[in-house]
Every structure is written in structure tokens, then in C-alpha cells.
Design a protein around this motif. Structure first.
Motif, PDB file in Angstrom:
ATOM      1  N   THR A   1       0.827  -1.196   0.000  1.00  0.00           N
ATOM      2  CA  THR A   1       0.000   0.000   0.000  1.00  0.00           C
ATOM      3  C   THR A   1       0.866   1.252   0.000  1.00  0.00           C
ATOM      4  OG1 THR A   1      -1.854  -1.083   1.120  1.00  0.00           O
ATOM      5  CG2 THR A   1      -1.703   1.317   1.305  1.00  0.00           C
TER       6      THR A   1
ATOM      7  N   GLN B   1      -2.582   6.029  -6.307  1.00  0.00           N
ATOM      8  CA  GLN B   1      -2.680   5.347  -5.021  1.00  0.00           C
ATOM      9  C   GLN B   1      -3.057   3.884  -5.205  1.00  0.00           C
ATOM     10  OE1 GLN B   1      -1.978   6.530  -1.898  1.00  0.00           O
ATOM     11  NE2 GLN B   1      -2.402   4.479  -1.089  1.00  0.00           N
TER      12      GLN B   1
ATOM     13  N   THR C   1      -3.988   0.684  -2.750  1.00  0.00           N
ATOM     14  CA  THR C   1      -4.329   0.281  -1.396  1.00  0.00           C
ATOM     15  C   THR C   1      -4.689  -1.198  -1.390  1.00  0.00           C
ATOM     16  OG1 THR C   1      -5.157   2.496  -0.886  1.00  0.00           O
ATOM     17  CG2 THR C   1      -5.799   0.711   0.597  1.00  0.00           C
TER      18      THR C   1
END
Length: 122
Positions: free
Chosen positions: A90, A117, A119
Motif C-alpha cells: 500500500t 494510489q 491500497t
């Protein structure tokens, strides 16, 4: 003006796969090595993978065997295929153009993208 734009991030579960992309413009893409770095909250930006202009690849130990970097010079895109993702993967993932020196050194890159991003939930 050189621009690198990352895309493809998202929320996945542990063990899943994800491919992030970095589209380049404004530079002679085929002449540059390209690198992927990542930065988790509260941590320094770290090297993940790189590919030379000739296609030689480099990986940090924690992603060897799970991640694959590749490039398409015709499309001016560098990819990072991430398999068997773990929660510790992450981070925000950034691409950059390699200037000189070691491919592992953050300071040897320029023209950083804005990041995408990734995650990974457990």
C-alpha cells in the motif's frame, strides 16, 4: 514540456493483481530508462522497479517474483504489473525518468508524475 501521468491505482484485496501505467509526453521516451517508486504515509519514497532504454530490468528485493515492469516505446508508456499484492504494498506509486547513475537511486531521476494510489486490504 515533459509530463508523466500515472494511472491504474485502486483498492484491492491481498493476493489480487493490479497494473499501473505511466504515460509520457514531451520527451524522447525510447532514449530514457524509466523507474517506479512508492511512498507510504510517514515513509520515504522508495525504489520499486526500473527498466533501461534497452529493456534491462531492476527490482527491489521485496517485489521480485511478484512485480513486472515493462515498456511500450510506441505508446510511450511504462507499466508495472503487480501480482500477489500484500498490505505492505500500500502506497502512492510514482514514475520518473532516469537521468544517470544507479537505477536504484531516487536522486537519479527527474520529471516525477503526480502518483497513483494503491491500497491493499488484508
Amino acid at each position: 514540456q515533459v509530463q508523466l501521468v500515472e494511472s491504474g491505482g485502486g483498492l484491492v484485496q491481498a493476493g489480487d493483481s493490479l497494473r499501473v501505467s505511466c504515460a509520457a509526453s514531451g520527451l524522447t521516451f525510447s532514449s530514457y530508462g524509466m523507474g517506479w517508486f512508492r511512498q507510504a504515509p510517514g515513509k520515504e519514497r522508495e525504489f520499486v522497479a526500473a527498466i533501461s532504454w534497452g529493456g534491462v530490468t531492476y527490482y527491489t528485493d521485496s517485489v521480485k517474483g511478484r512485480f513486472t515492469i515493462s515498456r511500450d516505446n510506441a505508446k510511450k508508456v511504462v507499466y508495472l504489473q503487480m501480482n500477489s499484492l500484500r498490505p505492505e504494498d500500500t502506497a502512492a506509486y510514482y514514475c520518473a525518468a532516469h537521468v544517470s547513475g544507479s537505477y536504484y537511486g531516487r536522486g537519479n531521476y527527474k520529471n516525477w508524475g503526480q502518483g497513483t494510489q494503491v491500497t491493499v486490504s488484508s
